[in-house]
Design an enzyme around this catalytic site. Structure first.
Site, PDB file in Angstrom:
ATOM      1  CB  SER A  15       2.635   4.715 -18.815  1.00  7.87           C
ATOM      2  OG  SER A  15       1.295   5.081 -18.634  1.00  7.87           O
ATOM      3  CG  ASP A  62       7.000  -8.078 -25.442  1.00  3.19           C
ATOM      4  OD1 ASP A  62       6.489  -8.197 -24.309  1.00  3.19           O
ATOM      5  OD2 ASP A  62       6.515  -8.603 -26.466  1.00  3.19           O
ATOM      6  CG  ASN A  89       4.608  -0.926 -13.021  1.00  3.02           C
ATOM      7  OD1 ASN A  89       3.660  -0.727 -12.265  1.00  3.02           O
ATOM      8  ND2 ASN A  89       4.737  -0.282 -14.183  1.00  3.02           N
ATOM      9  CE1 TYR A 153      -3.909  -6.311 -14.823  1.00  3.10           C
ATOM     10  CE2 TYR A 153      -5.836  -6.439 -13.395  1.00  3.10           C
ATOM     11  CZ  TYR A 153      -4.622  -5.862 -13.724  1.00  3.10           C
ATOM     12  OH  TYR A 153      -4.120  -4.850 -12.948  1.00  3.10           O
TER      13      TYR A 153
END
Ligand SMILES: NC(=O)c1ccc[n+]([C@@H]2O[C@H](COP(=O)([O-])OP(=O)(O)OC[C@H]3O[C@@H](n4cnc5c(N)ncnc54)[C@H](O)[C@@H]3O)[C@@H](O)[C@H]2O)c1
Length: 261
Positions: A15, A62, A89, A153
């Site tokens: 993606s 994962d 990424n 994050y």
């Protein structure tokens, strides 16, 4: 062809930015392993590459799971013999405000965003060291450089920047380079939930970007190509901010946000 005969592995290759990097690397001659938690997404990237005449293989992983990462590395080597270039990424971005998100959200962000870089690098570095050739490009964020919310994050991305520097100084003597890109806002599917709530979010954000627009996945793919290629042969441990000038001019953002409060 700047990546002729190289083998690259891109996590989150199904993606957005990862897909653009995978396609760009393939167009420059690399055989590409697109690794993603969703195999169908990785397979779609592979189809785009092979339709364009490139070589690619999809792998499910994962990145937060050590066993899955080990099997990803094995599959990549089985497909193309080795991995020369690793692009870390894959990421999620969940939770804004430590008073409202829970410990599981904190752990999920740290596991995927930071531990994922550790696990994938650990799995593929030994081969690079053995062959005395390798380049790792980590994708962090402007969130790792300064306070922009999304605390878990952002803390994990700051960790990615530091880990990049430490890996760079350890493995430079083995001719393995490690660099990190800090993108600003890039129009990708990661923004879908926010876009659904506010269809004009990118226009609003664009006012803080000196270049007058948010970024495209290709803007990051071009920077990743440079850092992965031999054009960057003497660049390691570097943090390359690719943000249309956002962080150079972030007084504008601070001014507007304070005025809104
Ligand atoms: N889009 C932006 O505005 C922006 C800004 C700064 C940094 N970044 C960074 O760029 C990178 C790519 O983001 P994007 O915008 O293309 O996101 P995206 O959501 O479009 O793509 C991320 C991909 O990673 C995969 N993924 C998620 N968790 C995974 C896991 N545990 N294991 C394997 N794959 C997993 C997803 O399935 C997805 O295909 C991320 O590191 C992100 O933090 C993005």
């Amino acid at each position: 062809m700047r990546l002729h005969d190289r083998v690259a592995l891109v996590t989150g290759g199904g993606s957005g930015i990862g897909q653009a990097i995978a396609e760009r690397f393939a167009a420059e001659g690399a055989a590409v392993v697109a690794a993603d938690r969703f195999l169908d997404r990785a397979a779609a990237t592979v189809r785009r590459i092979t339709d364009a005449g490139g070589r690619a293989q999809a792998v499910a992983v994962d990145v937060a799971d050590a066993a899955a990462v080990a099997s990803m590395a094995q599959n990549a080597v089985a497909a193309f013999g080795r991995v020369d270039l690793l692009v870390n990424n894959a990421a999620i971005a969940e939770g804004d405000d430590i008073l409202t998100f829970d410990e599981a959200t904190w752990n999920r962000n740290l596991d995927i965003v930071l531990k994922g870089v550790f696990l994938c690098s650990k799995a593929l570095l030994p081969g690079m060291i053995e062959r005395r050739y390798g380049a790792i490009v980590n994708i962090a964020s402007v969130n790792g450089l300064t306070g922009l919310g999304e605390e878990a994050y952002s803390a994990a991305k700051a960790g990615v920047i530091n880990l990049t520097q430490n890996m760079a100084i350890k493995y430079g003597r083995h001719n393995v380079r490690v660099n990190v890109i800090c993108p600003g806002t890039i129009h990708t599917p990661i923004w879908e939930p926010i876009l659904q709530k506010d269809p004009h979010v990118f226009e609003k954000l664009a006012r803080w970007y000196p270049m007058g627009r948010v970024g495209k996945p290709e803007d990051i793919a071009k920077a990743a190509l440079f850092l992965a290629s031999d054009d960057a042969a003497w660049i390691t441990g570097a943090t390359l901010t690719v943000d249309g000038g956002l962080t150079a001019g972030n007084y504008r953002m601070a001014r507007d946000l304070l005025a809104e409060e």
